[in-house]
Design an enzyme around this catalytic site. Structure first.
Site, PDB file in Angstrom:
ATOM      1  N   HIS A 278       0.949  -1.122   0.033  1.00  0.00           N
ATOM      2  CA  HIS A 278      -0.064   0.037  -0.005  1.00  0.00           C
ATOM      3  C   HIS A 278       0.893   1.128  -0.090  1.00  0.00           C
ATOM      4  O   HIS A 278       1.681   1.394   0.947  1.00  0.00           O
ATOM      5  CB  HIS A 278      -0.797  -0.153   1.363  1.00  0.00           C
TER       6      HIS A 278
ATOM      7  N   ARG B  83      -5.192  -7.894  -2.496  1.00  0.00           N
ATOM      8  CA  ARG B  83      -6.641  -8.646  -2.352  1.00  0.00           C
ATOM      9  C   ARG B  83      -6.522  -9.396  -3.542  1.00  0.00           C
ATOM     10  O   ARG B  83      -7.508 -10.150  -3.779  1.00  0.00           O
ATOM     11  CB  ARG B  83      -7.571  -7.829  -2.258  1.00  0.00           C
TER      12      ARG B  83
ATOM     13  N   THR C   9      -0.703 -10.311  -0.794  1.00  0.00           N
ATOM     14  CA  THR C   9       0.456 -10.212  -1.791  1.00  0.00           C
ATOM     15  C   THR C   9       1.638 -11.498  -0.950  1.00  0.00           C
ATOM     16  O   THR C   9       2.415 -12.080  -2.192  1.00  0.00           O
ATOM     17  CB  THR C   9       1.098  -8.765  -1.510  1.00  0.00           C
TER      18      THR C   9
ATOM     19  N   GLU D 133       2.105  -5.495  10.976  1.00  0.00           N
ATOM     20  CA  GLU D 133       1.440  -4.250  10.780  1.00  0.00           C
ATOM     21  C   GLU D 133       1.962  -3.479  11.980  1.00  0.00           C
ATOM     22  O   GLU D 133       1.947  -4.046  13.084  1.00  0.00           O
ATOM     23  CB  GLU D 133      -0.320  -4.423  11.155  1.00  0.00           C
TER      24      GLU D 133
ATOM     25  N   TYR E 269     -10.162   1.280   5.617  1.00  0.00           N
ATOM     26  CA  TYR E 269     -11.418   0.249   5.753  1.00  0.00           C
ATOM     27  C   TYR E 269     -12.733   1.014   5.606  1.00  0.00           C
ATOM     28  O   TYR E 269     -13.778   0.313   5.289  1.00  0.00           O
ATOM     29  CB  TYR E 269     -11.083  -0.660   6.864  1.00  0.00           C
TER      30      TYR E 269
END
Length: 313
Positions: A21, A71, A167, A178, A288
């Site tokens: 990202h 995704r 991924t 994270e 999100y």
């Protein structure tokens, strides 16, 4: 030792992905640094490849260009005929699969660490995709122990409908990392330091494993996804209530039936329903909103791993 779970081979190929990202800057920053100077990620006998996964999104400092790269790593997308009509991230997924896979083949990378930031107050988080993977449970136990007293949480995304084609899923051992809270498009020194340490301890674990060290049986606490919760919405589908102040920043904390969850603009509190305590994660995550997810409910479990050692020793 008959009780020893022998992993067939030593680990040879590791990749560290940043910029899956493009606006989650810690991984981008670290990977770019390691591409210039890889000394701190080098370990004897181990190939470690730092890699910017979504360069176009990184350049624009946006999550993605056409669709979410994290995704699309399913057989359907990876098998599509290459054409300019395909979304950029699907084409990029095919490139990444060719470089680090192919997915589910003997040639794929042993481990991929995929570096992410969250705007949620999740601290150091390791993402596990398989509750039966002794090697990863052992690695996560090592990382958690090494980071202590700094907490490190394990998020288990094993679920028949909620698990997604990440991924990192190309690798034999996929590891999501994270660290938050950090706003999109922002760097924080404390968050960067924590992520850097997580990678250091992970590589130390792999090095020790390759050198023949045996890791005794261990157990870790994990938070397994149960359900994703959307914001309350009006008849037009617009958000009608926001995360309640009592829930904001309370990732990993117990949330009991009747506890406040949402707050409407006219001051009405919407409590948690049901009859069981849950543990919220990704609370009010900025990325999100488009996925209609205010937070995810998890349940707390303990996973056990057998002892492991490299088969070469």
């Amino acid at each position: 030792m008959t009780s020893c779970h022998v992993v067939k081979d030593s680990i040879k190929k590791v990749a560290i992905f940043g910029g899956t990202h493009g606006n989650e800057l810690t991984g981008v920053f670290l990977v770019k640094h390691w591409l210039e100077n890889a000394a701190e990620i080098q370990r004897t006998g181990l190939e470690v490849k730092p890699f910017i996964t979504n360069p176009r999104a990184v350049k624009k400092c946006t999550r993605y260009i056409d669709c979410d790269l994290n995704r699309v790593f399913n057989p359907e997308n990876l098998g599509k005929k290459i054409s300019e009509d395909l979304p950029y991230e699907v084409r990029r997924a095919q490139e990444i699969n060719n470089l680090f896979g192919p997915k589910d083949s003997e040639d794929s990378y042993d481990i991929i660490f995929d570096l992410h930031n969250t705007t949620s107050n999740m601290g150091c988080t390791l993402i596990l995709e398989d509750s039966r993977n002794d090697f990863l449970i052992q690695m996560f136990h090592y990382i958690k122990t090494s980071l202590s007293p700094l907490p490190c949480y394990v998020y288990l995304i094993e679920h028949p409908s909620l698990k997604y084609a990440t991924t990192r899923s190309i690798a034999t051992y996929p590891v999501g990392i994270e660290v938050g809270p950090q706003p999109q498009g922002v760097l924080r020194a404390d968050i960067l330091d924590q992520m850097r340490k997580m990678i250091k301890y992970a590589l130390d674990f792999i090095h020790n494993f390759n050198e023949g060290k045996e890791f005794p049986p261990c157990a870790i606490e994990v938070y397994k996804i149960m359900e994703k919760v959307d914001y309350p919405r009006n008849e037009n589908g617009e958000i009608a209530a926001i995360i309640h102040p009592n829930l904001q920043d309370q990732d990993w904390k117990p949330l009991r039936p009747g506890d406040p969850v949402f707050l409407t603009l006219d001051g009405k509190t919407i409590p948690l329903g049901g009859d069981s305590t849950v543990y919220p994660v990704f609370v009010n995550e900025a990325a999100y909103y488009e996925k209609k997810e205010a937070f995810a409910k998890t349940t707390k479990l303990t996973l056990n791993a057998k002892s492991i050692r490299s088969a070469l020793h």
